[in-house]
Design a protein around this motif. Structure first.
Motif, mmCIF file in Angstrom:
data_model
loop_
_atom_site.group_PDB
_atom_site.id
_atom_site.type_symbol
_atom_site.label_atom_id
_atom_site.label_comp_id
_atom_site.label_asym_id
_atom_site.label_seq_id
_atom_site.Cartn_x
_atom_site.Cartn_y
_atom_site.Cartn_z
ATOM 1 N N PHE A 47 -19.862 66.904 16.473
ATOM 2 C CA PHE A 47 -18.509 66.856 15.918
ATOM 3 C C PHE A 47 -18.029 68.212 15.417
ATOM 4 C CE2 PHE A 47 -21.446 65.531 12.569
ATOM 5 C CZ PHE A 47 -21.108 66.377 11.521
ATOM 6 N N HIS A 48 -18.880 69.234 15.463
ATOM 7 C CA HIS A 48 -18.478 70.579 15.043
ATOM 8 C C HIS A 48 -17.359 71.067 15.967
ATOM 9 C CE1 HIS A 48 -19.152 74.401 12.946
ATOM 10 N NE2 HIS A 48 -18.839 74.969 14.101
ATOM 11 N N GLY A 49 -16.258 71.536 15.394
ATOM 12 C CA GLY A 49 -15.129 72.021 16.186
ATOM 13 C C GLY A 49 -14.120 70.939 16.538
ATOM 14 N N LEU A 50 -14.355 69.722 16.069
ATOM 15 C CA LEU A 50 -13.435 68.612 16.343
ATOM 16 C C LEU A 50 -12.060 68.925 15.757
ATOM 17 C CD1 LEU A 50 -13.780 65.786 17.639
ATOM 18 C CD2 LEU A 50 -14.132 64.895 15.339
ATOM 19 N N ASP A 51 -10.990 68.600 16.489
ATOM 20 C CA ASP A 51 -9.644 68.874 15.983
ATOM 21 C C ASP A 51 -9.344 67.963 14.788
ATOM 22 O OD1 ASP A 51 -7.605 66.548 17.076
ATOM 23 O OD2 ASP A 51 -9.354 66.847 18.355
ATOM 24 N N GLU A 52 -8.435 68.420 13.930
ATOM 25 C CA GLU A 52 -8.168 67.722 12.667
ATOM 26 C C GLU A 52 -7.630 66.309 12.878
ATOM 27 O OE1 GLU A 52 -5.508 68.170 8.639
ATOM 28 O OE2 GLU A 52 -6.354 69.995 9.503
ATOM 29 N N ALA A 53 -6.772 66.122 13.870
ATOM 30 C CA ALA A 53 -6.204 64.788 14.108
ATOM 31 C C ALA A 53 -7.299 63.786 14.461
ATOM 32 C CB ALA A 53 -5.152 64.854 15.208
ATOM 33 N N THR A 54 -8.228 64.187 15.319
ATOM 34 C CA THR A 54 -9.327 63.299 15.708
ATOM 35 C C THR A 54 -10.274 63.081 14.534
ATOM 36 O OG1 THR A 54 -9.147 64.088 17.986
ATOM 37 C CG2 THR A 54 -11.173 62.931 17.398
ATOM 38 N N LEU A 55 -10.531 64.138 13.775
ATOM 39 C CA LEU A 55 -11.374 64.017 12.588
ATOM 40 C C LEU A 55 -10.783 62.999 11.610
ATOM 41 C CD1 LEU A 55 -13.716 64.873 10.751
ATOM 42 C CD2 LEU A 55 -12.253 66.744 9.929
ATOM 43 N N LEU A 56 -9.487 63.096 11.368
ATOM 44 C CA LEU A 56 -8.853 62.152 10.445
ATOM 45 C C LEU A 56 -8.950 60.721 10.955
ATOM 46 C CD1 LEU A 56 -5.767 64.176 9.221
ATOM 47 C CD2 LEU A 56 -7.633 63.287 7.807
ATOM 48 N N ARG A 57 -8.801 60.518 12.239
ATOM 49 C CA ARG A 57 -8.954 59.166 12.806
ATOM 50 C C ARG A 57 -10.380 58.656 12.584
ATOM 51 N NH1 ARG A 57 -5.193 61.607 16.231
ATOM 52 N NH2 ARG A 57 -3.423 60.283 16.811
ATOM 53 N N ALA A 58 -11.355 59.534 12.765
ATOM 54 C CA ALA A 58 -12.763 59.159 12.561
ATOM 55 C C ALA A 58 -13.010 58.811 11.093
ATOM 56 C CB ALA A 58 -13.679 60.300 12.998
ATOM 57 N N LEU B 199 -16.547 70.140 7.233
ATOM 58 C CA LEU B 199 -17.142 69.183 8.175
ATOM 59 C C LEU B 199 -17.133 69.685 9.608
ATOM 60 C CD1 LEU B 199 -16.049 65.579 7.208
ATOM 61 C CD2 LEU B 199 -18.347 66.535 7.259
ATOM 62 N N VAL B 200 -16.027 70.266 10.045
ATOM 63 C CA VAL B 200 -15.924 70.629 11.460
ATOM 64 C C VAL B 200 -16.105 72.114 11.742
ATOM 65 C CG1 VAL B 200 -14.523 68.639 12.080
ATOM 66 C CG2 VAL B 200 -13.401 70.736 11.363
ATOM 67 N N SER B 201 -16.124 72.930 10.694
ATOM 68 C CA SER B 201 -16.247 74.373 10.910
ATOM 69 C C SER B 201 -17.337 75.029 10.071
ATOM 70 C CB SER B 201 -14.911 75.064 10.593
ATOM 71 O OG SER B 201 -13.890 74.539 11.406
ATOM 72 N N GLY B 202 -17.970 74.261 9.210
ATOM 73 C CA GLY B 202 -18.984 74.819 8.330
ATOM 74 C C GLY B 202 -20.291 75.135 9.043
ATOM 75 N N ASP B 203 -21.067 76.025 8.433
ATOM 76 C CA ASP B 203 -22.362 76.418 9.006
ATOM 77 C C ASP B 203 -23.322 75.233 9.102
ATOM 78 O OD1 ASP B 203 -21.405 79.002 9.137
ATOM 79 O OD2 ASP B 203 -22.406 79.659 7.297
ATOM 80 N N ASP B 204 -23.225 74.299 8.160
ATOM 81 C CA ASP B 204 -24.156 73.161 8.125
ATOM 82 C C ASP B 204 -23.996 72.216 9.311
ATOM 83 O OD1 ASP B 204 -25.184 74.134 5.754
ATOM 84 O OD2 ASP B 204 -23.940 72.834 4.497
ATOM 85 N N THR B 205 -22.814 72.209 9.915
ATOM 86 C CA THR B 205 -22.566 71.278 11.030
ATOM 87 C C THR B 205 -22.549 71.974 12.387
ATOM 88 O OG1 THR B 205 -20.156 71.488 10.861
ATOM 89 C CG2 THR B 205 -21.203 69.743 9.542
#
Length: 127
Positions: free
Chosen positions: A92-103, A81-87
């Motif tokens: 949200f690309h590069g979003l830190d894991e803690a913020t991603l989990l909150r989202a 989700l945050v590091s893949g080529d598709d995004t």
């Protein structure tokens, strides 16, 4: 509008670093918390996280991408989700894991996603 009084003008033009009263700082932090942009990290309220976007806003952006690309009922690793080529071109690309989990937790509460455990870590299924 009228010009600020000379004393106030001096303060505005020559601010003294570190001179904001503690009560004023607490008011600002409480406003950020009420708006969902601040989360206290400890019970004593000495450590906090300030977020540029609220978790619900990040979740909305992620879900819009999922929907736009016809990816509901798909499973992704958090990395994809945050590091893949598709995004790569998504906000949200590069979003830190803690913020991603909150989202993702916000999306989970809306029954739009489920955070799951995969063999190589955590992932998410979108509905």
């Amino acid at each position: 509008p009228p010009a600020p009084a000379p004393r106030l003008r001096r303060r505005l033009l020559n601010p003294q670093p570190g001179k904001l009263p503690l009560e004023s700082i607490q008011v600002v932090l409480e406003e950020l918390r009420k708006n969902g942009n601040l989360e206290w990290l400890d019970k004593n309220k000495t450590s906090f996280l300030i977020m540029w976007k609220r978790p619900e806003e990040w979740g909305k952006l992620i879900y819009q991408w999922v929907s736009k690309n016809g990816l509901t009922n798909s499973v992704f690793t958090l990395y994809e989700l945050v590091s893949g080529d598709d995004t790569e071109n998504e906000e949200f690309h590069g979003l830190d894991e803690a913020t991603l989990l909150r989202a993702l937790q916000a999306l989970q509460q809306e029954h739009k996603a489920e955070i799951i455990t995969l063999d190589d870590g955590r992932g998410v299924k979108f509905f």
